[in-house]
Design a protein around this motif. Structure first.
Motif, PDB file in Angstrom:
ATOM      1  N   VAL A  19       0.825  -1.210   0.000  1.00 34.64           N
ATOM      2  CA  VAL A  19       0.000   0.000   0.000  1.00 34.64           C
ATOM      3  C   VAL A  19       0.860   1.262   0.000  1.00 34.64           C
ATOM      4  O   VAL A  19       0.548   2.241  -0.671  1.00 34.64           O
ATOM      5  N   PHE A  20       1.969   1.229   0.731  1.00 32.54           N
ATOM      6  CA  PHE A  20       2.785   2.441   0.880  1.00 32.54           C
ATOM      7  C   PHE A  20       4.086   2.386   0.081  1.00 32.54           C
ATOM      8  O   PHE A  20       5.024   3.119   0.374  1.00 32.54           O
ATOM      9  N   GLN A  25       7.074   9.294  -2.418  1.00 33.52           N
ATOM     10  CA  GLN A  25       7.045  10.221  -3.548  1.00 33.52           C
ATOM     11  C   GLN A  25       6.146  11.431  -3.278  1.00 33.52           C
ATOM     12  O   GLN A  25       6.227  12.430  -3.985  1.00 33.52           O
ATOM     13  N   TRP A  26       5.277  11.331  -2.285  1.00 39.02           N
ATOM     14  CA  TRP A  26       4.372  12.435  -1.944  1.00 39.02           C
ATOM     15  C   TRP A  26       4.237  12.574  -0.418  1.00 39.02           C
ATOM     16  O   TRP A  26       3.153  12.515   0.134  1.00 39.02           O
ATOM     17  N   TYR A  43       1.097  11.782   4.281  1.00 38.82           N
ATOM     18  CA  TYR A  43       1.631  10.433   4.071  1.00 38.82           C
ATOM     19  C   TYR A  43       2.852  10.186   4.959  1.00 38.82           C
ATOM     20  O   TYR A  43       3.043   9.078   5.473  1.00 38.82           O
ATOM     21  N   ARG A  44       3.701  11.206   5.131  1.00 40.33           N
ATOM     22  CA  ARG A  44       4.856  11.043   6.010  1.00 40.33           C
ATOM     23  C   ARG A  44       4.412  10.782   7.449  1.00 40.33           C
ATOM     24  O   ARG A  44       4.923   9.881   8.122  1.00 40.33           O
ATOM     25  N   GLU A  45       3.440  11.557   7.904  1.00 40.70           N
ATOM     26  CA  GLU A  45       2.936  11.375   9.268  1.00 40.70           C
ATOM     27  C   GLU A  45       2.268  10.015   9.432  1.00 40.70           C
ATOM     28  O   GLU A  45       2.445   9.337  10.451  1.00 40.70           O
ATOM     29  N   HIS A 230      -2.793   3.484  -1.703  1.00 44.67           N
ATOM     30  CA  HIS A 230      -1.774   2.954  -2.612  1.00 44.67           C
ATOM     31  C   HIS A 230      -1.550   3.892  -3.790  1.00 44.67           C
ATOM     32  O   HIS A 230      -0.417   4.087  -4.257  1.00 44.67           O
ATOM     33  N   GLY A 231      -2.626   4.519  -4.262  1.00 46.38           N
ATOM     34  CA  GLY A 231      -2.504   5.410  -5.411  1.00 46.38           C
ATOM     35  C   GLY A 231      -2.088   6.825  -5.063  1.00 46.38           C
ATOM     36  O   GLY A 231      -1.850   7.637  -5.964  1.00 46.38           O
TER      37      GLY A 231
END
Length: 514
Positions: A19-20, A25-26, A43-45, A230-231
């Motif tokens: 999924v990750f 990348q974002w 996403y980082r958090e 995932h996207g």
């Protein structure tokens, strides 16, 4: 004859890693936004929180084969809990947050859950069920107990997971019959289905989704949450569905794709509150969990301006097996099987394969099919045969193009004078009546005919005449399919996933007759 046996390349990877796999990348893009408050998690958090939870769970001795109960509504933390448990080799057993203590206790005991995560509003029920079932600890998201469960992300363990054998999630389903059973889904099941569903249902980094379908249910869990993450999409979560708030969130966040169930589709197509709302950002609406008739599909497309397609699947298939391609113009169709999915249409009496155009039970085989029902070999054997075919209990038909349509549930067919009458077909027809806002059709006992088709109808206004509706239907169907009885009602009972609870209506009939 089976259809759709193309090979699928499935990486040997656990669900969280899959999924990750592109999340770096974002990193600063919002992954999840709490709809009511606007609280965003990047996403980082999110990946950091997942590692922190994995570290905390491992420190408490939670690991491979252990079960974590999740008893909470849709919140950004749902993804943290799901993937925190999965990444250390455990599994989430997901529960409807509206369940009573007795219902929660059953699932905790049946699954052997070790820990339970809930929210403040669910703590009383969770505490009672945990005590009754012997669960070790209850953690409350948003409170000190959950914060203290999080460890140092750097301490997240590297766990060797066998994707084909190790379970990732344990949702509960009644299957084709009986009481709810734990559906054993492996990492490979989930990963395979995300790959299969992505071409028609997947979202990209420019997409915004509304997480209104419950994440405890396989549709919301996989198609909205996991496929969306995932996207690289942004998912706006809703703890409970409320139509005005749903419309507010679509407008405020510029939602691009809506994953819905028929009751939501019906509301979007017909409810007066939708009139004048701005749905211009929405380009695709995907409906699943129950059949969506061709007329309602067309009405929804016309009102929203979006492409409307339908998919099909079961909890036992992780869940998707069919999806209509967005470029196809076939209202009411669920499309062809997904890549790697084999499908047969089988005569329920003889077990023989049926030709195109003939109705029969759908049998499905593929990498998304569950490992089985937890601790219930008998139920597993009744559902998955020795050759690996899952008997869905759904009646479908394949057309000349290889596309499918679901016409009913095998166990819900009404037996009228020896004829099989499909209630879903009648419901789709009746929903096309301008004075009907919702409907459910069930069979009621009759001494002469065996069963009579009866429609429970929610009227769109005060002018609906039941006798006129009966006549309207009679003009449009074969004699054996005619509605014989109509009862006006305020609401059609439905499950959180949008399925009509026919047993509730049948219980009402039995109570009235006694």
């Amino acid at each position: 004859m089976a259809q759709g046996s193309e090979q699928l390349d499935i990486p040997d990877i656990d669900i969280t890693s899959f999924v990750f796999e592109h999340a770096d990348q974002w990193p600063d893009k919002p992954a999840l936004i709490d709809g009511p408050t606007g609280r965003a998690v990047t996403y980082r958090e999110l990946t950091g929180q997942i590692k922190a939870l994995a570290a905390g769970l491992a420190a408490r001795g939670f690991g491979k084969g252990d079960v974590l109960g999740v008893f909470m509504p849709n919140l950004p933390e749902y993804a943290t809990v799901f993937h925190g448990a999965a990444s250390v080799g455990g599994m989430c057993m997901t529960v409807n947050p509206l369940y009573t203590a007795n219902e929660l206790t059953h699932q905790l005991e049946d699954s052997g859950a070790k820990l339970l995560v809930t929210v403040a509003a669910g703590l009383d029920v969770a505490g009672e069920a945990a005590e009754a079932s012997g669960v070790e600890d209850v953690f409350v998201v948003g409170e000190k107990s959950f914060a203290e469960l999080l460890g140092d992300p750097a301490d997240a363990p590297e766990v060797e997971i066998d994707p084909a054998e190790d379970l990732a999630v344990l949702p509960y389903s009644s299957g084709t019959t009986g009481l709810p059973k734990g559906v054993m889904l492996t990492h490979r099941n989930l990963v395979a289905n995300l790959i299969q569903a992505a071409p028609t249902s997947g979202a990209g980094r420019d997409d915004v989704l509304i997480g209104c379908l419950p994440f405890f249910h396989i549709y919301g869990m996989q198609v909205t949450m996991n496929l969306g993450l995932h996207g690289g999409a942004t998912i706006v979560t809703m703890p409970r569905f409320d139509l005005p708030q749903y419309l507010d969130l679509i407008e405020a966040n510029g939602a691009t794709r809506l994953y819905v169930v028929p009751p939501i589709a019906l509301a979007l197509a017909r409810h007066p509150v939708v009139e004048g709302r701005d749905l211009s950002s929405v380009n695709l609406i995907l409906s699943g969990a129950a059949p969506l008739g061709s007329e309602l599909t067309a009405q929804l497309g016309e009102r929203s301006g979006a492409t409307v397609i339908q998919g099909y699947g079961l909890t036992e298939t992780s869940p998707v097996t069919h999806t209509l391609h967005p470029d196809a113009d076939k209202p009411g169709s669920i499309g062809p099987p997904l890549i790697g999915t084999e499908v047969r249409v089988v005569d329920t009496e003889t077990g023989e394969d049926l030709p195109d155009g003939e109705r029969g039970e759908l049998w499905i085989r593929g990498p998304q099919v569950m490992k089985g029902y937890l601790g219930n070999e008998e139920a597993t054997a009744k559902t998955i045969d020795a050759d690996g075919w899952l008997h869905t209990g759904d009646i479908g038909v394949r057309d000349d193009d290889g596309d499918f349509e679901i016409v009913d549930r095998l166990k819900e067919l009404i037996k009228y004078n020896g004829f099989q009458v499909p209630p879903a077909e009648l419901e789709a027809l009746i929903l096309g009546h301008p004075q009907v806002s919702d409907v459910a059709v069930v069979g009621v006992p009759d001494e002469e005919a065996g069963e009579l088709p009866k429609a429970y109808v929610v009227a769109a206004g005060d002018d609906l005449d039941p006798d006129a509706l009966i006549a309207w239907v009679a003009e449009r169907v074969a004699p054996q399919k005619r509605i014989r009885l109509v009862e006006l009602t305020d609401e059609i009972p439905k499950s959180p996933s949008g399925k009509i609870l026919r047993r509730v209506l049948k219980d009402r009939e039995r109570a009235a007759a006694s």
